[in-house]
Design a protein around this motif. Structure first.
Motif, short mmCIF file in Angstrom:
data_model
loop_
_atom_site.label_atom_id
_atom_site.label_comp_id
_atom_site.label_asym_id
_atom_site.label_seq_id
_atom_site.Cartn_x
_atom_site.Cartn_y
_atom_site.Cartn_z
N ASP A 333 88.49 -18.05 10.45
CA ASP A 333 88.82 -18.23 9.03
C ASP A 333 88.65 -19.67 8.59
N TYR A 334 87.56 -20.30 9.05
CA TYR A 334 87.22 -21.64 8.63
C TYR A 334 86.24 -21.57 7.45
N ALA A 335 86.34 -22.55 6.57
CA ALA A 335 85.37 -22.68 5.47
C ALA A 335 85.01 -24.15 5.33
N ILE A 336 83.74 -24.42 5.09
CA ILE A 336 83.31 -25.80 4.90
C ILE A 336 83.70 -26.25 3.49
N TYR A 337 84.35 -27.42 3.40
CA TYR A 337 84.83 -27.92 2.11
C TYR A 337 83.69 -28.06 1.11
N SER A 338 83.93 -27.52 -0.07
CA SER A 338 83.06 -27.72 -1.23
C SER A 338 83.94 -27.92 -2.43
N ALA A 340 83.47 -27.17 -5.36
CA ALA A 340 83.43 -26.02 -6.26
C ALA A 340 84.25 -24.83 -5.76
N THR A 341 84.40 -24.72 -4.45
CA THR A 341 85.01 -23.50 -3.90
C THR A 341 86.28 -23.73 -3.11
N TYR A 342 86.69 -24.98 -2.94
CA TYR A 342 87.78 -25.22 -2.00
C TYR A 342 89.08 -24.54 -2.41
N ALA A 343 89.38 -24.50 -3.71
CA ALA A 343 90.63 -23.89 -4.15
C ALA A 343 90.63 -22.40 -3.82
N ALA A 344 89.54 -21.72 -4.12
CA ALA A 344 89.45 -20.29 -3.83
C ALA A 344 89.50 -20.04 -2.32
N ASP A 345 88.86 -20.89 -1.55
CA ASP A 345 88.89 -20.74 -0.09
C ASP A 345 90.32 -20.87 0.44
N LEU A 346 91.06 -21.85 -0.05
CA LEU A 346 92.43 -22.03 0.40
C LEU A 346 93.31 -20.84 0.01
N GLN A 347 93.13 -20.39 -1.22
CA GLN A 347 93.93 -19.26 -1.67
C GLN A 347 93.59 -17.98 -0.92
N ALA A 348 92.40 -17.94 -0.33
CA ALA A 348 91.99 -16.79 0.48
C ALA A 348 92.45 -16.95 1.93
N GLY A 349 93.19 -18.02 2.21
CA GLY A 349 93.73 -18.22 3.54
C GLY A 349 92.82 -18.95 4.51
N LYS A 350 91.77 -19.54 4.01
CA LYS A 350 90.83 -20.26 4.86
C LYS A 350 91.39 -21.65 5.23
N PHE A 503 97.74 -25.23 -4.79
CA PHE A 503 99.14 -25.01 -4.44
C PHE A 503 100.07 -25.85 -5.30
N ALA A 504 99.62 -26.24 -6.48
CA ALA A 504 100.47 -27.00 -7.39
C ALA A 504 101.59 -26.11 -7.93
N ARG A 505 102.61 -26.77 -8.44
CA ARG A 505 103.76 -26.04 -8.99
C ARG A 505 103.33 -25.09 -10.10
N GLU A 506 102.44 -25.54 -10.96
CA GLU A 506 101.90 -24.72 -12.03
C GLU A 506 100.37 -24.83 -11.99
N ASP A 507 99.71 -24.04 -12.82
CA ASP A 507 98.25 -24.06 -12.84
C ASP A 507 97.69 -25.27 -13.58
N VAL A 508 98.56 -26.02 -14.24
CA VAL A 508 98.14 -27.20 -14.98
C VAL A 508 98.97 -28.39 -14.54
N MET A 509 98.51 -29.57 -14.89
CA MET A 509 99.25 -30.79 -14.56
C MET A 509 100.37 -31.02 -15.56
N PRO A 510 101.45 -31.67 -15.14
CA PRO A 510 102.58 -31.91 -16.04
C PRO A 510 102.26 -32.94 -17.12
N LEU A 511 103.11 -32.98 -18.13
CA LEU A 511 102.89 -33.83 -19.30
C LEU A 511 103.90 -34.97 -19.42
N ARG A 512 104.96 -34.95 -18.64
CA ARG A 512 106.03 -35.94 -18.84
C ARG A 512 107.01 -35.91 -17.68
N PHE A 513 107.87 -36.94 -17.62
CA PHE A 513 109.03 -36.94 -16.74
C PHE A 513 110.20 -36.31 -17.48
N ILE A 514 111.15 -35.75 -16.74
CA ILE A 514 112.37 -35.26 -17.36
C ILE A 514 113.40 -36.39 -17.40
#
Length: 562
Positions: A333-338, A340-350, A503-514
């Motif tokens: 279950d190895y994948a060569i880093y790209s 374009a595809t690294y996020a999908a590869d990681l989410q697929a367990g590679k 694997f970020a907390r959300e699908d987007v980056m945060p906008l501020r500190f609390i």
């Protein structure tokens, strides 16, 4: 220009004469731990402490802290998942403490009739309040520094719009105060930024006004345009010698680059890794700065036919190179880093294998836990080394004077040039290409690779194409280690197109500190009102109003950054 390098470290030996804790709110009376009354203290002593506090905290955030990671200059490979788990940030208490010290210096300057010090303290005030409103939104501003004048009441919050406009007004006042030629009471060695040169401070005031007008370019475009066009006619930072910088000369921890590892655990240095968002871009553009910032990977990896693996197994190292059998990839279950595809590869367990031959970065949010095992790191120990991912260049593991490289860069000539290029593209200024090229040239020069300029600007992707995307990309590169400006540019424009990672907390980056808990507990009524001004988003629904993913005023009603 007087060499800042020769005077910079004096700041660390100057006692912080006025220190105030903000843990109990923002209305505590200033207490002087050194026994010198605020009514007689020399403002020169105070402003040096404020300058150095501002510079070191900015660099710490931008190199190995929240904004360095958010700007995707670096990632950490131990005791950090890089998931954008933003909370309170680190600037609320420290900035308000510095602001109160600065207020004493300002009051003394007014009392003593010292326009130089008055102008300088207005600039420092603007930068400190600017940090706060940039990251939190509405903040205590007009009442924040009134100490006992509130008769037990806690300071109200001003709107973010009020704060930004107040900052700009103070900068314009400072510019007027610093337009003279003869000033009394200036102690050059205590001015660790400009050695008492009022003309450079005036250029900085105007350049900061340009920064903040442009900060409002999406939210208040008409206001921003008028301010930008008028400010462009004023004296501005005009070369590298005008930059707002502070040198790290080494020797002791407080004088050394953050996370250098020389005065604590060596892992402080090892944990900071280059981010693939940046290394991929620098390799794509054939950018010479990559060798200044990052070290070549200790053990490069090659995926080869099984017959070429030494010893005939699936994996082996020989002569400083790791070989992996290409026939073993699927089975393991190895994948060569790209990119374009690294996020999908990681989410697929590679598990990713990076075959970059020289510079191997750490992808954004590459793991749900500490990513110290990235690129099949066999050591697999927190805080240890990873021979299969590049480190930061050894110069940042500061062992001696870092020369021109190790500086807190709070406002560079490159940034000024890119601001002017952006203004021209928006139709608010002129000579977009000339200013774009000047920004690149300035950045290459400060990082010691100025002789590559002529060739670099002809590279594909660098040769000027007239787009805002290209200007902002080069500005992002040039702002290396000033993560504040890089992140805030992204939040303002959505450029460059930074992604939060698989694997970020959300699908987007945060906008501020609390807001910090101490402020919530001690200034509750005003805090609730401020939090209510934040706009809910689909990503803030799991938090109360005060969420890293809620929109503060400056990004309400605008399409950026997401």
């Amino acid at each position: 220009m007087k060499s800042v390098k020769n005077i910079v470290i004096l700041f660390l030996l100057v006692p912080l004469v006025i220190i105030v804790s903000c843990d109990d709110g923002l209305v505590e009376v200033n207490e002087n731990p050194n026994g010198v009354e605020a009514s007689v203290v020399d403002p020169n002593l105070l402003i040096s402490s404020v300058m150095t506090g501002l510079a070191t905290s900015t660099t710490s955030r931008g190199y190995s802290g929240d904004t360095g990671a958010a700007s995707q200059y670096i990632q950490k490979d131990s005791w950090s998942s890089n998931r954008y788990d933003w909370e309170t940030g680190t600037i609320w208490s420290s900035n308000y403490a510095l602001l109160r010290t600065n207020k004493v210096a300002y009051d003394r300057a007014v009392e003593l009739g010292l326009p130089f010090h008055e102008g300088v303290t207005l600039i420092l005030k603007s930068m400190l309040f600017g940090n706060l409103t940039d990251y939190y939104g509405d903040i205590p501003y007009s009442e924040a520094l009134q100490a006992g004048d509130l008769e037990g009441e806690r300071p109200a919050y001003d709107t973010q719009e009020t704060v930004y406009k107040g900052i700009i007004a103070d900068l314009e006042t400072a510019s007027s105060l610093l337009g003279g030629s003869n000033y009394e009471g200036v102690v050059a060695k205590q001015d660790v930024f400009y050695g008492g040169d009022a003309s450079k401070w005036q250029k900085l005031a105007n350049s900061l006004a340009l920064r903040y007008y442009m900060r409002l370019s999406e939210k208040l475009p008409a206001f921003a345009e008028a301010g930008v066009t008028s400010t462009l006619a004023k004296p501005l930072i005009s070369d590298i010698e005008d930059e707002l910088v502070l040198s790290y000369v080494g020797g002791i921890e407080s004088q050394s680059w953050p996370s250098s590892g020389q005065f604590g655990s060596a892992s402080d240095f090892y944990r900071v890794k280059p981010c693939t968002t940046l290394t991929d871009k620098l390799k794509e553009l054939d950018d010479p700065r990559i060798s200044v910032w990052f070290a070549p990977v200790a053990v490069p990896t090659k995926v080869v036919p099984a017959a070429e693996v030494p010893g005939g197994g699936d994996m082996a190292e020989e002569d400083g190179i790791r070989y992996i059998s290409e026939e073993s990839l699927d089975a393991n279950d190895y994948a060569i880093y790209s990119q374009a595809t690294y996020a999908a590869d990681l989410q697929a367990g590679k598990k990713l294998i990076d075959t970059s031959s020289v510079y191997v970065g750490l992808p954004v949010a590459v793991s749900a836990v500490d990513p110290y095992e990235y690129n099949l790191n066999a050591e697999g120990s927190r805080g240890g080394t990873n021979d299969y991912v590049s480190r930061m260049n050894e110069v940042f593991n500061q062992k001696e004077d870092g020369g021109n490289l190790l500086k807190a860069r709070l406002f560079s000539y490159a940034e000024l040039s890119f601001l002017k290029a952006e203004a021209a593209i928006r139709g608010w200024g002129s000579d977009a290409e000339g200013n774009y090229l000047e920004g690149i040239k300035a950045s290459l020069e400060v990082w010691g690779v100025g002789d590559t300029f002529s060739d670099y600007i002809t590279n594909e992707g660098v040769a000027f194409d007239g787009t805002l995307e290209q200007v902002m990309e080069q500005k992002w590169i040039a702002n290396m280690f000033n993560g504040d400006e890089a992140y805030l540019d992204w939040r303002r424009t959505g450029l460059p197109d930074l992604k939060a990672g698989p694997f970020a907390r959300e699908d987007v980056m945060p906008l501020r500190f609390i807001y910090p808990e101490d402020e919530i507990n001690t200034n509750t009524t005003n805090y609730i009102e401020a939090a209510s001004s934040l706009e809910e988003t689909p990503y803030s629904t799991t938090d109360p109003n005060d969420s890293p993913y809620a929109r503060p005023w400056i990004v309400q009603g605008v399409p950026t950054p997401w």
